[in-house]
Design a protein around this motif. Structure first.
Motif, PDB file in Angstrom:
ATOM      1  N   THR A  87      10.315  27.516  61.630  1.00  0.00           N
ATOM      2  CA  THR A  87      10.636  25.948  61.726  1.00  0.00           C
ATOM      3  C   THR A  87      12.017  25.973  62.602  1.00  0.00           C
ATOM      4  N   ARG A  88      13.047  26.738  62.088  1.00  0.00           N
ATOM      5  CA  ARG A  88      14.448  26.693  62.533  1.00  0.00           C
ATOM      6  C   ARG A  88      14.377  27.275  63.824  1.00  0.00           C
ATOM      7  N   TYR A  89      13.611  28.344  64.143  1.00  0.00           N
ATOM      8  CA  TYR A  89      13.285  29.223  65.412  1.00  0.00           C
ATOM      9  C   TYR A  89      12.850  28.080  66.535  1.00  0.00           C
ATOM     10  N   LEU A  90      11.855  27.318  66.289  1.00  0.00           N
ATOM     11  CA  LEU A  90      11.583  26.389  67.015  1.00  0.00           C
ATOM     12  C   LEU A  90      12.323  25.177  67.539  1.00  0.00           C
ATOM     13  N   LEU A  91      13.354  24.825  66.507  1.00  0.00           N
ATOM     14  CA  LEU A  91      14.435  24.139  66.783  1.00  0.00           C
ATOM     15  C   LEU A  91      15.579  24.861  67.722  1.00  0.00           C
ATOM     16  N   ASP A  92      15.732  25.826  67.383  1.00  0.00           N
ATOM     17  CA  ASP A  92      16.657  26.604  68.399  1.00  0.00           C
ATOM     18  C   ASP A  92      16.070  26.701  69.856  1.00  0.00           C
ATOM     19  N   LEU A  93      14.725  27.077  70.024  1.00  0.00           N
ATOM     20  CA  LEU A  93      13.940  27.078  71.367  1.00  0.00           C
ATOM     21  C   LEU A  93      14.094  25.909  72.000  1.00  0.00           C
ATOM     22  N   THR A  94      13.662  24.700  71.254  1.00  0.00           N
ATOM     23  CA  THR A  94      13.473  23.391  71.801  1.00  0.00           C
ATOM     24  C   THR A  94      14.922  23.215  72.469  1.00  0.00           C
ATOM     25  N   LYS A  95      16.124  23.318  71.469  1.00  0.00           N
ATOM     26  CA  LYS A  95      17.253  23.030  72.071  1.00  0.00           C
ATOM     27  C   LYS A  95      17.658  23.760  73.465  1.00  0.00           C
ATOM     28  N   ALA A  96      17.387  24.894  73.359  1.00  0.00           N
ATOM     29  CA  ALA A  96      17.705  25.700  74.627  1.00  0.00           C
ATOM     30  C   ALA A  96      17.070  25.383  75.647  1.00  0.00           C
ATOM     31  N   LEU A  97      15.784  24.856  75.442  1.00  0.00           N
ATOM     32  CA  LEU A  97      14.808  24.176  76.566  1.00  0.00           C
ATOM     33  C   LEU A  97      15.365  23.204  77.029  1.00  0.00           C
ATOM     34  N   SER A  98      16.092  22.165  76.254  1.00  0.00           N
ATOM     35  CA  SER A  98      16.524  20.935  76.767  1.00  0.00           C
ATOM     36  C   SER A  98      17.824  21.169  77.529  1.00  0.00           C
ATOM     37  N   HIS A  99      18.708  22.210  77.085  1.00  0.00           N
ATOM     38  CA  HIS A  99      19.900  22.447  77.702  1.00  0.00           C
ATOM     39  C   HIS A  99      19.392  23.105  79.227  1.00  0.00           C
TER      40      HIS A  99
END
Ligand code: ARG
Length: 571
Positions: free
Chosen positions: A515-527
């Motif tokens: 779950t945490r990984y997906l949040l990190d990935l999603t944030k990096a993507l939006s950046h």
């Protein structure tokens, strides 16, 4: 550890060991990711070699750096004090990582760590004729995610629903049900589960005043254990009605089980437990009951009550023995709330005392509660049944969707967003923590931003929409030099770490790592979107970014699938 990195580290270790006449395994085990940035991608500390090589670590580091020959993937190698720092070629790294994701597709992340080994997971396990409460929701959601984690790590998985369908409470149910003055056939026909639940609650209230009732309850349970016809028929009735309700919930959550072997399944397997405990001389009589003592600080495990009936523990002992014989497991995991910690501690001790070495492979996977929800409506908390939570989540998601929806099947999407929000929120933090959820404030979990399931789903749908707009097939034949800006590197390295994260989730029995990984990935993507336009005019750059974005889409979809959350293409 992630397979791609693994290969690179093996190569580094091999080369350093051969050139310096060291042990490959030792070098390999010392390689680490540098704590400070700007120190390359991997570091080798040289202190441990100082004694054997009779030189200062700084000097050894210099020698290694000089001897090492950079290749296509390890671009450079430098000594920094007592460390050797290795830097990977970012373009080559991107080529390998994105190539693996593109060709792996839905299977990217799958590994063979567990091949030839079996994990048995005991999860969900609600009780017949009682409500399916949020504790069972947590067990179901965590257990189902763990099953998928272990399956993708190559384990054979066996999901068992250890239904609470036996025990003294059934005696109570039957005693209550057979009271002429409490009968209500109409209500029973229209609303069976709530009706049974109330009967049971009423019985438990009355029992305080009328000791005779307790006796009646015990008698019914004894009749049930002895195979009495009438008792069996009543049991079946409660069982079937509850199963209909449970199935409805499982269907909503998309959860299935390999076995529905509840406590009643062990009815004919408990004599053996008692015999084994006796023959191994660990069972002792105590005030008419038969118990196994399990140490000074833990209460004994009761095998038989003084009236000869069995207990929750007896059935769990029988179940563990049965599972060992049937599945020969590597691990037996019990996904059950923290409040049953003592029960499992006793159980594992008792198995150990009975001489089963495999007791060490059993583990209680505990979890915290939903403090704002009570399954009994006590303590000023609002009563919220599980079905109500899921239905409310769907209803709210639909409301939100109708504001801005121009997509087909908006209602189907809202359904998976609502359910996904509940699941994601449940798996968001370390499982032992209580779940942060306020039934009066749905926005926090349904919002399309912040640390929510819908945010991750939305991010997935957004990538899918960019790929659609691109309008051409995604290809890996691109110029990887175009994917070396800091944002590209961050995304590539996050994508690369997915398999390692998955392996760690298995090792630590902790779905929140995904779950945490997906949040990190999603944030990096939006950046990334913030810094770089994907659908640029320049064809080579556009093709390169499309590949990167499509790989992110793939990994988000794979991760959500592990959690049991759908990843719609449009939202
Ligand atoms: N039915 C139990 C309850 O609702 C959970 C059973 C967990 N599994 C087990 N093998 N004891 O509390």
């Amino acid at each position: 550890m992630n397979p791609l990195v693994q290969v690179v580290l093996d190569d580094i270790a091999q080369q350093v060991a051969t050139r310096m006449d060291l042990e490959v395994a030792e070098v390999r085990s010392l390689l680490e990711v540098p704590r400070e940035s700007g120190r390359g991608d991997f570091a080798l500390p040289c202190f441990p070699f100082a004694r054997v090589m009779r030189r200062a670590p700084q000097q050894i580091a210099e020698e290694i750096a000089t001897a090492f020959e950079p290749g296509p993937i390890i671009q450079s190698c430098q000594a920094t004090g007592p460390f050797v720092n290795f830097t990977l070629d970012p373009a080559e790294r991107a080529r390998r990582v994105l190539g693996a994701i593109h060709s792996g597709g839905d299977d990217f992340g799958s590994q063979d760590i567990g091949s030839g080994k079996t994990v048995v997971l005991d999860y969900s396990s609600p009780n017949i004729a009682k409500p399916f409460h949020v504790g069972h929701l947590r067990s179901t959601v965590i257990g189902a995610a763990l099953i998928r984690v272990y399956r993708s790590l190559g384990y054979q998985t066996i999901g068992v629903n250890h239904l609470g369908d036996w025990g003294t409470q059934f005696g109570h149910m039957m005693a209550a049900y057979s009271r002429e003055d409490w009968k209500d056939p109409e209500r029973e026909a229209s609303d069976p589960i709530p009706f049974y639940r109330e009967l049971y609650a009423r019985f438990n209230l009355e029992i305080e005043r009328d000791a005779g009732l307790a006796e009646e309850g015990r008698n019914w349970f004894r009749r049930l254990e002895e195979g009495d016809q009438e008792a069996r028929e009543l049991w079946k009735k409660f069982h079937d009605v509850s199963m209909i309700e449970f199935d409805r919930i499982y269907r909503k959550l998309g959860v299935t089980f390999d076995h529905f072997t509840g406590e009643s399944f062990y009815n004919d397997k408990m004599d053996r437990v008692v015999e084994e405990a006796r023959s191994r001389e660990v069972a002792v009589e105590s005030e008419g009951a038969l118990v196994i003592s399990v140490g000074d600080h833990v209460p004994p495990v009761m095998l038989l009550k003084s009236n000869g009936t069995t207990t929750y523990h007896t059935r769990d002992l029988a179940a563990a023995m049965y599972r060992q014989e049937t599945f020969d497991f590597e691990m037996l995991l019990y996904v059950v709330g923290e409040e049953q910690r003592l029960h499992f501690q006793q159980l594992f001790h008792a198995l150990e005392r009975m001489g089963f070495e495999w007791a060490a492979r059993c583990r209680h996977v505990g979890f915290g509660r939903y403090p704002n929800i009570s399954s009994r409506g006590q303590g000023g908390k609002r009563f919220v049944g599980l079905d109500e939570i899921l239905d409310e989540a769907i209803r709210r998601a639909k409301e939100k969707a109708s504001e801005n929806s121009d997509i087909e099947d908006a209602s189907g999407v809202a359904e998976v967003v609502g359910i996904g929000a509940v699941i994601f929120n449940d798996l968001k933090n370390n499982r032992k923590k209580d779940v942060d959820f306020d039934p009066e404030d749905w926005n926090t979990i349904l919002e399309f931003r912040g640390d929510t399931g819908p945010y991750v789903q939305y991010s997935h749908a957004r990538t899918a929409s960019i790929i659609r707009k691109h309008g051409a097939p995604v290809s890996t034949r691109i110029d990887y030099q175009l994917l070396t800006t800091p944002e590209d590197r961050t995304l590539v390295s996050l994508l690369e770490s997915y398999p390692g994260r998955l392996a760690m989730a298995g090792q630590e029995v902790e779905p929140s790592l995904v779950t945490r990984y997906l949040l990190d990935l999603t944030k990096a993507l939006s950046h990334y979107y913030h810094k770089h336009k994907v659908l640029v005019e320049d064809p080579p750059l556009r093709a390169a970014r499309i590949l990167l974005i499509d790989c992110a889409r793939q990994v988000i979809a794979n991760g959500l699938k592990i959690l049991g959350v759908a990843a719609p293409e449009r939202m």
